[in-house]
Design a protein around this motif. Structure first.
Motif, PDB file in Angstrom:
ATOM      1  N   GLU A   1      -0.259   9.157  16.704  1.00 16.90           N
ATOM      2  CA  GLU A   1      -1.350   8.165  16.738  1.00 16.90           C
ATOM      3  C   GLU A   1      -2.697   8.822  16.460  1.00 16.90           C
ATOM      4  OE1 GLU A   1      -0.320   4.512  19.702  1.00 16.90           O
ATOM      5  OE2 GLU A   1      -0.565   6.478  20.651  1.00 16.90           O
TER       6      GLU A   1
ATOM      7  N   ARG B   1      -5.057   5.341   7.227  1.00 21.27           N
ATOM      8  CA  ARG B   1      -3.942   4.484   6.795  1.00 21.27           C
ATOM      9  C   ARG B   1      -3.077   5.095   5.682  1.00 21.27           C
ATOM     10  NH1 ARG B   1      -3.881  -0.064   9.307  1.00 21.27           N
ATOM     11  NH2 ARG B   1      -2.272  -0.888   7.910  1.00 21.27           N
TER      12      ARG B   1
ATOM     13  N   PRO C   1       0.147   6.703   4.521  1.00 22.94           N
ATOM     14  CA  PRO C   1       1.444   6.608   5.207  1.00 22.94           C
ATOM     15  C   PRO C   1       2.074   7.979   5.481  1.00 22.94           C
ATOM     16  CG  PRO C   1       1.716   6.104   2.894  1.00 22.94           C
ATOM     17  CD  PRO C   1       0.232   6.239   3.124  1.00 22.94           C
TER      18      PRO C   1
ATOM     19  N   LEU D   1       4.852   2.578  14.980  1.00 20.17           N
ATOM     20  CA  LEU D   1       3.465   2.716  14.530  1.00 20.17           C
ATOM     21  C   LEU D   1       3.310   2.232  13.092  1.00 20.17           C
ATOM     22  CD1 LEU D   1       2.702   6.282  15.958  1.00 20.17           C
ATOM     23  CD2 LEU D   1       1.971   4.079  16.906  1.00 20.17           C
ATOM     24  N   ASP D   2       2.199   1.610  12.801  1.00 24.64           N
ATOM     25  CA  ASP D   2       1.898   1.188  11.433  1.00 24.64           C
ATOM     26  C   ASP D   2       1.756   2.419  10.539  1.00 24.64           C
ATOM     27  OD1 ASP D   2       1.901  -1.457  12.180  1.00 24.64           O
ATOM     28  OD2 ASP D   2      -0.284  -1.527  12.526  1.00 24.64           O
ATOM     29  N   ASP D   3       2.177   2.240   9.285  1.00 26.80           N
ATOM     30  CA  ASP D   3       2.059   3.289   8.265  1.00 26.80           C
ATOM     31  C   ASP D   3       2.941   4.509   8.545  1.00 26.80           C
ATOM     32  OD1 ASP D   3       0.059   1.820   6.821  1.00 26.80           O
ATOM     33  OD2 ASP D   3      -1.380   2.428   8.367  1.00 26.80           O
TER      34      ASP D   3
ATOM     35  N   TYR E   1       6.946   5.666   8.361  1.00 24.94           N
ATOM     36  CA  TYR E   1       8.309   5.354   7.944  1.00 24.94           C
ATOM     37  C   TYR E   1       9.202   6.447   8.505  1.00 24.94           C
ATOM     38  CZ  TYR E   1       5.840   2.265   4.744  1.00 24.94           C
ATOM     39  OH  TYR E   1       5.024   1.290   4.210  1.00 24.94           O
TER      40      TYR E   1
END
Length: 429
Positions: free
Chosen positions: A261, A269, A271, A290-292, A294
């Motif tokens: 984080e 942002r 990825p 978490l966003d972004d 993979y």
């Protein structure tokens, strides 16, 4: 000797269960000793990888329930948590299973070569700690010979697709041009070495390798023009990398949600592509939310693996035939060894009887016995003792209807079949 294999793998158990049953290198010596004591087996070995945990035992055919309880207890679980995922192979099936594992025929990525080295390491560990004997030694060495034959005589090892290769292939779904990305590799074992090789071939030029020991990290990083660091330095480099692939033997996660984080805030942002090949996992599962980010595990690479299986089906069939030949050859060796052992016992018994009768004859001669009478007595006594027990057993087998015993006696001593009794013949006619 009875052979039993028990285990779980990627087909029978999800990652969450596999990581709970994995053995860390530090605990393997304790586990080998505990397994042999709990099972009552003469010889034991343990294989533990990201996709499987398998226990090999020789000498006790009834050990499976004891092993299940021991395995569950060792990992702080209830036996019921393992029962549905556990498979058991015995004797010839266990031999076949080990050979298929060594050849990569039972792997998630068909034909992957790493499992061969992992099985050799498992054998070396068992030998080092004195839990193997002549039986498992013979089985492992024969298995390695069969696996090498499969590699050289089939195309299953051509253009190898390992889990490491599959992980790098998946990176192309996130980044179109890998030459622009920087990679953080956590660990410095054989899997990470392969990852580094495939990333380099894919165009990645900037590497950071993090490992528990700095020398090992620097050595691997230097081979690809990268930088080696220790695990505690990872947070300082996290925001500057795009690809993170991890494979260590750590019993606890190395990369947590909080650290990721904090790094994401600095990346604006951009990825992350992460693959956690380790079992137990190196990256906390919560990171996937978490966003972004993979995040993939070994169980997420099915499409690459399915393509690999389709491309190697012909080679796999050839390999299976070589496994069948290898199993039959090993069983023939065991039968030959069993025959040698039996013949040694048979000869020893005959020699013991000879020595007893010779001693009796010598005493008779020393007491003034007639030499001719003593010699005839020696021959008669030896003949009677040699033939008594076989004669008793042949009569018993005949009464029980086991005519094959008489047939074997004729074959062993090259005897002619008895002529039909004339009275019996006339009655039959």
């Amino acid at each position: 000797m009875a052979l039993v294999t028990l285990g779980i793998n990627h087909r029978t158990a999800p990652l969450e269960l596999r990581e709970r049953v994995a053995f860390t290198p530090e605990r393997l010596p304790e586990a080998l000793a505990g397994l042999r004591a709990a099972s009552g087996a003469d010889e034991v070995a343990i294989l533990s990888t990201c996709n499987r945990t398998e226990l090999y035992l020789a000498g006790n055919d009834d050990c499976a329930p004891h092993v299940l309880r021991w395995l569950a207890g060792f990992h702080g679980m209830a036996p019921t948590e393992l029962e549905e995922a556990l498979y058991v192979h015995r004797d010839a099936d266990a031999v076949r299973h080990m050979m298929r594992v060594a050849a990569g025929l039972d792997s998630m990525v068909l034909g992957e070569p790493q499992i061969f080295g992992q099985l050799k390491d498992a054998y070396a560990m068992a030998r080092e700690h004195g839990t193997t004997g002549s039986f498992l030694t013979r089985l492992f060495e024969h298995t390695f010979s069969v696996a090498k034959r499969i590699r050289t005589q089939t195309a299953i090892g051509e253009n190898p697709v390992s889990v490491a290769y599959a992980a790098v292939s998946m990176a192309h779904h996130i980044f179109s041009d890998l030459s622009r990305n920087r990679a953080l590799l956590i660990g410095a074992g054989k899997t990470i070495e392969l990852v580094a090789q495939h990333l380099s071939e894919a165009g990645v030029k900037k590497f950071v390798v993090a490992n528990r020991t700095l020398d090992r990290a620097q050595g691997l990083a230097a081979a690809h023009g990268g930088k080696g660091i220790v695990l505690s330095d990872i947070p300082a480099y996290l925001a500057d990398v795009d690809i993170i692939i991890s494979s260590t033997a750590s019993p606890l996660p190395i990369l947590g949600k909080g650290a990721v984080e904090r790094a994401l805030k600095q990346r604006k942002r951009r990825p992350y592509f992460m693959v956690d090949i380790a079992v137990p996992r190196d990256i906390e599962p919560e990171v996937a939310a978490l966003d972004d980010v993979y995040l993939y595990t070994v169980d997420d690479m099915h499409h690459v693996i399915e393509e690999n299986i389709r491309s190697r089906e012909g080679a796999a069939r050839e390999a299976e035939n070589l496994v069948t030949d290898g199993v039959q050859d090993f069983l023939r060796q065991l039968r030959a060894l069993d025959a040698v052992s039996t013949l040694k016992q048979f000869r020893q018994r005959a020699e013991d009887l000879r020595d007893q009768e010779t001693a009796k004859a010598l005493r008779a001669l020393r007491n003034g016995g007639d030499p001719e009478t003593v010699l005839r007595g020696l021959a008669r006594g030896l003949t009677n003792k040699l033939l008594h027990e076989p004669s008793v057993q042949v009569r018993k087998a005949t009464v029980e209807g086991r005519a094959e015993v008489t047939d074997w006696l004729r074959e062993l001593h090259q005897l002619d079949a008895p002529e039909a009794d004339s009275a019996t013949t006339s009655e039959t006619l």
